[in-house]
Design a protein around this motif. Structure first.
Motif, mmCIF file in Angstrom:
data_model
loop_
_atom_site.group_PDB
_atom_site.id
_atom_site.type_symbol
_atom_site.label_atom_id
_atom_site.label_comp_id
_atom_site.label_asym_id
_atom_site.label_seq_id
_atom_site.Cartn_x
_atom_site.Cartn_y
_atom_site.Cartn_z
ATOM 1 N N SER A 287 0.853 -1.186 0.000
ATOM 2 C CA SER A 287 0.000 0.000 0.000
ATOM 3 C C SER A 287 0.895 1.246 0.000
ATOM 4 O O SER A 287 2.059 1.170 0.417
ATOM 5 C CB SER A 287 -0.891 0.005 1.249
ATOM 6 N N PRO A 288 0.392 2.361 -0.511
ATOM 7 C CA PRO A 288 -0.943 2.585 -1.066
ATOM 8 C C PRO A 288 -1.049 2.065 -2.502
ATOM 9 O O PRO A 288 -0.111 2.206 -3.294
ATOM 10 C CB PRO A 288 -1.088 4.106 -1.023
ATOM 11 N N GLU A 289 -2.178 1.493 -2.834
ATOM 12 C CA GLU A 289 -2.348 0.873 -4.133
ATOM 13 C C GLU A 289 -2.244 1.877 -5.274
ATOM 14 O O GLU A 289 -1.728 1.567 -6.350
ATOM 15 C CB GLU A 289 -3.704 0.163 -4.194
ATOM 16 N N ALA A 290 -2.756 3.104 -5.044
ATOM 17 C CA ALA A 290 -2.725 4.113 -6.103
ATOM 18 C C ALA A 290 -1.304 4.408 -6.560
ATOM 19 O O ALA A 290 -1.067 4.740 -7.727
ATOM 20 C CB ALA A 290 -3.393 5.394 -5.623
ATOM 21 N N LEU A 291 -0.349 4.279 -5.661
ATOM 22 C CA LEU A 291 1.055 4.494 -6.011
ATOM 23 C C LEU A 291 1.692 3.222 -6.549
ATOM 24 O O LEU A 291 2.319 3.217 -7.614
ATOM 25 C CB LEU A 291 1.825 4.983 -4.782
ATOM 26 N N CYS A 334 8.353 13.372 -3.882
ATOM 27 C CA CYS A 334 7.599 14.589 -3.564
ATOM 28 C C CYS A 334 8.459 15.842 -3.667
ATOM 29 O O CYS A 334 7.928 16.956 -3.637
ATOM 30 C CB CYS A 334 6.986 14.482 -2.169
ATOM 31 N N GLU A 335 9.768 15.675 -3.778
ATOM 32 C CA GLU A 335 10.644 16.822 -4.001
ATOM 33 C C GLU A 335 10.454 17.383 -5.411
ATOM 34 O O GLU A 335 10.756 18.553 -5.662
ATOM 35 C CB GLU A 335 12.103 16.400 -3.793
ATOM 36 N N HIS A 336 9.919 16.576 -6.313
ATOM 37 C CA HIS A 336 9.803 16.976 -7.714
ATOM 38 C C HIS A 336 8.367 17.154 -8.179
ATOM 39 O O HIS A 336 8.140 17.591 -9.310
ATOM 40 C CB HIS A 336 10.494 15.926 -8.598
ATOM 41 N N ILE A 337 7.399 16.806 -7.358
ATOM 42 C CA ILE A 337 5.996 17.025 -7.707
ATOM 43 C C ILE A 337 5.285 17.627 -6.505
ATOM 44 O O ILE A 337 5.703 17.443 -5.361
ATOM 45 C CB ILE A 337 5.297 15.709 -8.134
ATOM 46 N N ALA A 339 2.401 17.241 -4.404
ATOM 47 C CA ALA A 339 1.340 16.300 -4.046
ATOM 48 C C ALA A 339 1.032 16.441 -2.564
ATOM 49 O O ALA A 339 1.887 16.194 -1.717
ATOM 50 C CB ALA A 339 1.761 14.870 -4.360
ATOM 51 N N GLU A 340 -0.210 16.867 -2.266
ATOM 52 C CA GLU A 340 -0.616 16.985 -0.874
ATOM 53 C C GLU A 340 -0.885 15.608 -0.263
ATOM 54 O O GLU A 340 -0.582 15.359 0.883
ATOM 55 C CB GLU A 340 -1.880 17.854 -0.782
ATOM 56 N N ASP A 341 -1.476 14.718 -1.057
ATOM 57 C CA ASP A 341 -1.807 13.380 -0.585
ATOM 58 C C ASP A 341 -0.700 12.416 -1.016
ATOM 59 O O ASP A 341 -0.567 12.098 -2.197
ATOM 60 C CB ASP A 341 -3.151 12.942 -1.162
ATOM 61 N N VAL A 342 0.091 11.959 -0.062
ATOM 62 C CA VAL A 342 1.205 11.066 -0.394
ATOM 63 C C VAL A 342 0.723 9.703 -0.862
ATOM 64 O O VAL A 342 1.477 8.945 -1.482
ATOM 65 C CB VAL A 342 2.159 10.903 0.814
ATOM 66 N N ASP A 343 -0.536 9.373 -0.558
ATOM 67 C CA ASP A 343 -1.067 8.075 -0.972
ATOM 68 C C ASP A 343 -1.434 8.033 -2.453
ATOM 69 O O ASP A 343 -1.677 6.957 -2.996
ATOM 70 C CB ASP A 343 -2.313 7.717 -0.150
ATOM 71 N N ARG A 432 1.342 8.646 5.602
ATOM 72 C CA ARG A 432 1.735 9.985 6.062
ATOM 73 C C ARG A 432 2.239 9.937 7.499
ATOM 74 O O ARG A 432 3.161 10.683 7.873
ATOM 75 C CB ARG A 432 0.550 10.952 5.944
ATOM 76 N N CYS A 433 1.639 9.061 8.315
ATOM 77 C CA CYS A 433 2.083 8.911 9.710
ATOM 78 C C CYS A 433 3.409 8.157 9.785
ATOM 79 O O CYS A 433 4.245 8.450 10.646
ATOM 80 C CB CYS A 433 1.017 8.181 10.516
#
Length: 516
Positions: A287-291, A334-337, A339-343, A432-433
């Motif tokens: 997880s997360p599956e979206a990634l 995330c340094e290059h995009i 994205a608020e939601d890391v998932d 995120r946690c």
């Protein structure tokens, strides 16, 4: 003794009011003065009788003012209040006076008049609220505050006004402009975040980064803009010297892709195909599956895990190692995009050469982490077995009732805590946690191995109420394997880490305390 006598004579002779004398200040922070409750202080005042005085409720402002000694001069507003206070104050008088005082107070400070409030009742309520424990408590006492006293017969008919002329600056601004507490808290939060980010940037901008200072600063969380470089430094991947970092990055990235070129084609060989097959099966389960289910991401993870397994034959690939790739990859991507939601990070917009560098950085940082906990993944996983046993002994000391409850229902720690150690709690809390948790792990000496034990103990006792309510083996185990943490955020992790630090402080240097 002579000096004591002179001091007493001085107070007897002096008829003027002296700032700093032992007199009670009445207002929002102090209850009304009760002679019965403060008899010892009455003795120190020469004018007061030595015999016990029956407490009576003050009925007029003059009586209240006669019992109140104050060294600050009364202003024009106070004169108006003095003239009004002889009468019994009703709600209309209180509101009218409060509005006039606030308006004149604002004009004297050279500020524009207060903005129109929603209504007199709401404004009076705002003025009557006691100051918050976290706010500015330094209220200056003035005679105008004294009209909080009410006649006894009408005390229940109106709301006492706690502050008037001497409202602190911050309260005046809040009444006149920003009236939403959440706006103030978010503004203060953003200021704190900006201040922390500035400290990190100053520390990282030096020619040689003080890693010890960086660890101290990172313990309570790392701001997102500087998290990638901070993780690389704390993991030991990058050197502290700024001038050496570009060459180190280039050399390590080149070395990783040399491994790819040399080893990756052997994934279909008979000797390695079982390892590669297991990796290929485990990645879609992450997880997360979206990634994870993005084809580019799956290929990157397969290469990282296969190269690590080939280069570490003592353990090889073990289920659980695959989860440890994700936090590093997400932080670096995330340094290059933005994205608020890391998932739900989408890597399709990231250039191929940037993805290659991120892949190499992820491999090396994950390798540094696993170097400290490799006994978790060697044959029979002795590191995990030992840590679960230590967790059981620790919990039996810090919360015997929970430990006994689990034992009575035949719930064994290995049945739920094995995964906590194997995946470093990644399956128990949102990604995120996990990232916030790893900020502290990388700041702690042996954070992923030693400090993690205390985090697991704090994590278990965090659910003591729910655990003690369960009276069935199956329900207990299902709860412990599916803890309700989906809505956790950084604040929950910070509380968990604080509790873990308390346990470490009590037990880390005294291991016999948790050994039976």
């Amino acid at each position: 003794m002579a000096s004591d006598g002179a001091r007493k004579q001085f107070w007897k002779r002096s008829n003027s009011k002296v700032p700093g004398s032992i007199q009670h200040v009445y207002g929002a922070q102090h209850p009304p003065f009760d002679p019965l409750l403060h008899g010892t202080l009455l003795k120190a005042t020469p004018k007061m009788p030595t015999t016990p005085v029956r407490a009576k409720r003050v009925s007029t402002f003059q009586e209240f003012e006669s019992n109140t000694s104050d060294a600050w001069d009364a202003g024009e507003d106070d004169d108006e209040l003095l003239a009004m206070a002889a009468e019994s104050l009703n709600t209309e008088v209180v509101m009218e006076t409060a509005h006039r005082v606030l308006r004149d107070h604002s004009q004297r400070r050279g500020r524009p008049e207060l903005q129109e409030a929603p209504g007199p009742e709401q404004r009076l309520k705002a003025e009557a609220e006691p100051p918050s424990a976290s706010g500015d408590l330094r209220l200056v006492k003035s005679v105008s505050e004294s009209h909080t006293s009410r006649p006894a017969e009408s005390a229940s008919d109106a709301v006492p006004l706690q502050r008037s002329q001497s409202l602190p600056h911050s309260a005046t601004v809040a009444l006149g402009g920003v009236s939403d507490p959440s706006t103030l808290s978010s503004s203060a939060l953003s200021k704190r975040e900006a201040s922390r980010l500035d400290k990190f940037q100053q520390l990282l901008a030096g020619p040689n980064t003080d890693l010890e200072e960086l660890r101290k600063l990172s313990w309570s969380g790392i701001p997102k803009p500087v998290r990638p470089i901070t993780w690389k430094l704390l993991s030991g991947y990058l050197p502290a010297n700024v001038d050496r970092r570009p060459s180190t990055l280039q050399r390590k990235q080149k070395e990783y892709f040399a491994f790819i070129e040399h080893y990756y084609d052997s994934r279909n060989d008979e000797v390695h195909q079982d390892t590669y097959r297991q990796i290929h099966i485990d990645i879609p389960r992450m997880s997360p599956e979206a990634l994870i289910l993005q084809p580019k991401v799956m290929e990157i993870f397969e290469r990282i895990l296969f190269i690590w397994a080939i280069r570490h034959p003592a353990s090889g690939y073990v289920q659980g190692i695959n989860d440890l790739v994700t936090p590093f990859f997400v932080v670096f991507i995330c340094e290059h995009i933005d994205a608020e939601d890391v998932d739900a990070v989408d890597v399709s917009s990231v250039p191929a050469d940037v993805l290659r560098n991120i892949e190499a950085d992820t491999y090396w940082c994950m390798s540094k982490l696993l170097d400290g906990i490799q006994d978790n993944y060697t044959f029979a996983q002795p590191g995990i077995q030992m840590k679960v046993k230590m967790l059981e002994e620790l919990v039996s000391r810090i919360d015997e009732q929970v430990h006994r409850h689990l034992d009575q229902h035949e719930v064994r720690y290995l049945q739920f805590a094995f995964r906590w150690m194997n995946n470093l709690l990644m399956r128990e809390v949102p990604l995120r946690c996990t990232i916030r948790l790893w900020d502290t792990y990388q700041s702690e000496p042996e954070g992923f191995s030693h400090f993690h034990l205390y985090v697991c103990a704090a994590f278990l006792t965090r659910w003591r109420k729910e655990i003690l309510e369960e009276r069935d083996f199956q329900e207990l185990l299902l709860f412990l394997q599916n803890l309700p943490t989906a809505h956790w955020d950084d604040e929950d992790i910070s509380l968990l880490l604080a509790d873990a630090y308390r346990l470490k402080f009590a037990f880390a240097d005294a291991p016999n305390h948790y050994k039976k």
